[in-house]
Design a protein around this motif. Structure first.
Motif, PDB file in Angstrom:
ATOM      1  N   UNK A  93     -34.893  70.403  20.699  1.00  0.00           N
ATOM      2  CA  UNK A  93     -34.278  71.464  21.507  1.00  0.00           C
ATOM      3  C   UNK A  93     -35.344  72.157  22.342  1.00  0.00           C
ATOM      4  N   UNK A  94     -35.093  72.233  23.631  1.00  0.00           N
ATOM      5  CA  UNK A  94     -35.994  72.932  24.548  1.00  0.00           C
ATOM      6  C   UNK A  94     -35.326  74.215  25.019  1.00  0.00           C
ATOM      7  N   UNK A  95     -36.022  75.330  24.858  1.00  0.00           N
ATOM      8  CA  UNK A  95     -35.516  76.623  25.311  1.00  0.00           C
ATOM      9  C   UNK A  95     -36.334  77.051  26.520  1.00  0.00           C
ATOM     10  N   UNK A  96     -35.679  77.202  27.647  1.00  0.00           N
ATOM     11  CA  UNK A  96     -36.353  77.589  28.881  1.00  0.00           C
ATOM     12  C   UNK A  96     -36.253  79.100  29.067  1.00  0.00           C
ATOM     13  N   UNK A  97     -37.395  79.739  29.084  1.00  0.00           N
ATOM     14  CA  UNK A  97     -37.469  81.204  29.150  1.00  0.00           C
ATOM     15  C   UNK A  97     -37.248  81.671  30.586  1.00  0.00           C
ATOM     16  N   UNK A  98     -36.199  82.475  30.773  1.00  0.00           N
ATOM     17  CA  UNK A  98     -35.927  83.061  32.086  1.00  0.00           C
ATOM     18  C   UNK A  98     -36.050  84.578  32.042  1.00  0.00           C
TER      19      UNK A  98
END
Length: 450
Positions: free
Chosen positions: A86-91
């Motif tokens: 799982x990749x969580x992209x920080x916005x």
């Protein structure tokens, strides 16, 4: 002296005062929480391990407070290390805009986060931008606030009281030996500090959200502590910003800023206030418990105290009620089963005991979980806990944190805070400025009804 506190057992009173004590799920990797691909029949027959499906989602949260931003970033990093599929992209919000405006901009350009820290829940729920909290997570929470009869958030923590963070040395040098029992005594302390040669108060007015700390202190004292439904009455035009109680609140605010706040407050950022305090440029800061760790990081030897400012009658009123806020799932992400499963897994990971205790310790937060959470708390944090459990302390919310009939027009908060900045900067007449507030409020209500 530091002592270990079992924060979740704050008594039935805390449950009644906050209404939001959420639950913590276990951090398992069951099939319910992990998205897996389906192996081809010949691969399964050969005994090969099914390939785990790669999933990614974006996350958005406010970054005005450095301690909270770092705590969330650390949790995201730990989650990805534990779940390499799982990749969580920080916005996370990085602009100087208000968080609501930042989210609206993200939505306008098609970048609304899949998982979002939601503060203006009713605004985005009414717009169809978020969905209800997944049903399998509801059992984790105890009586969370509802909007339109639905739960939209996984509450990240219980609202904490705000108060004066003060330098004990500055107080001693100014001959201050007792904490104030009334607001007038608090003003006397400001005079003593000013006479001693130190700036009494630092304010991070460059960040619009920071203005809400002081503005709401006075609004809570004179308005909301006596009438929690004032917002709905203002919408119905049965009360006014020009009424004596509101004028008194904003007169007190103006007087304090004019006489006792550092002159550069409009250009001072929230993240600079801790350094003002520890360096001796100012004696006090009005803020929340999340600042404790920032102050300790800036100077571990800095000796400071914390207390809530009483009103003129000697009563103490603080932020402390529950409000619908926390992690929310976007309507767009909810259409993707794999993404939804990954987000639910992150939420469970976030509230897992070991992870959640680290998060709370970083921000000096009060847990929203059923499961018992402990971490080392300070003398200052104990004061905050005592305020929450004290039946003689009135718990309230800030002007924009009410919902239902008490929801204000979503853009009014920032407009009003800027108006109050101008009131001080231009030495305006309070009643005249309150007339402007009435006009703008009515115009925004009308615009939102069209």
């Amino acid at each position: 002296m530091r002592q270990k506190q079992t924060l979740i057992r704050l008594s039935a009173l805390l449950l009644a005062a906050t209404t939001v004590l959420a639950a913590c799920g276990n951090n398992n990797n069951s099939a319910n929480n992990t998205s897996e691909g389906t192996a081809a029949p010949d691969a399964a027959a050969a005994g090969n391990t099914p390939e785990v499906k790669k999933v990614s989602f974006t996350i958005g949260y406010a970054s005005g407070d450095p301690a909270t931003k770092q705590a969330i970033a650390d949790t995201v990093k730990a989650f990805m290390e534990a779940n390499p599929n799982i990749t969580v992209k920080d916005l996370s919000e990085t602009s100087s805009s208000a968080y609501l405006d930042w989210l609206k901009t993200k939505d306008a350009v098609g970048e609304f986060p899949d998982l979002v820290e939601m503060r203006d829940t009713q605004v985005f729920a009414d717009a169809g931008k978020i969905v209800e909290l997944p049903s399998d997570l509801l059992e984790l929470f105890k009586d969370p606030p509802q909007v339109d009869g639905k739960v939209w958030n996984a509450p990240m923590q219980v609202n904490v009281p705000q108060g004066i963070i003060y330098s004990k040395k500055a107080y001693a040098d100014a001959g201050i030996t007792e904490l104030p029992k009334t607001y007038d005594e608090f003003l006397q302390i400001q005079e003593k500090l000013k006479t001693s040669g130190i700036t009494p108060l630092v304010v991070g007015g460059k960040d619009i959200f920071h203005m809400g700390f002081w503005i709401n202190k006075f609004l809570i004292d004179d308005v909301y502590s006596k009438d929690p439904d004032w917002n709905s009455k203002r919408t119905a035009k049965t009360v006014s910003f020009t009424d004596p109680n509101v004028v008194q609140a904003m007169t007190d605010y103006k007087e304090l800023f004019t006489k006792y706040v550092d002159k550069g407050w409009l250009s001072t950022a929230d993240n600079q206030t801790a350094s003002f305090l520890v360096s001796g440029k100012a004696a006090q800061l009005y803020s929340g418990t999340w600042m404790f760790s920032q102050i300790k990081e800036a100077d571990p030897s800095f000796d400071f105290g914390f207390y809530a400012i009483p009103d003129r009658e000697g009563k103490v009123n603080v932020v402390g009620l529950a409000s619908p806020a926390g992690w929310s799932l976007s309507a767009e992400a909810a259409k993707d089963a794999d993404k939804t499963a990954a987000i639910e897994q992150f939420i469970r990971f976030f509230f897992q005991k070991d992870n959640y205790s680290k998060y709370l310790a970083s921000i000096n937060g009060i847990p929203s979980t059923k499961e018992e959470i402990t971490y080392e708390t300070s003398e200052q944090m104990q004061v905050a806990l005592d305020l929450i459990t004290d039946p003689n302390v009135t718990k309230s919310l800030a002007i924009n944190n009410w919902w239902g009939d008490n929801l204000i027009p979503p853009q009014f908060r920032n407009w009003y805070y800027k108006l109050m900045q101008e009131l001080v900067a231009k030495d305006g007449d309070v009643t005249d400025y309150m007339k402007q507030a009435d006009n703008e409020y009515d115009n925004q209500v009308k615009a939102n009804q069209m």
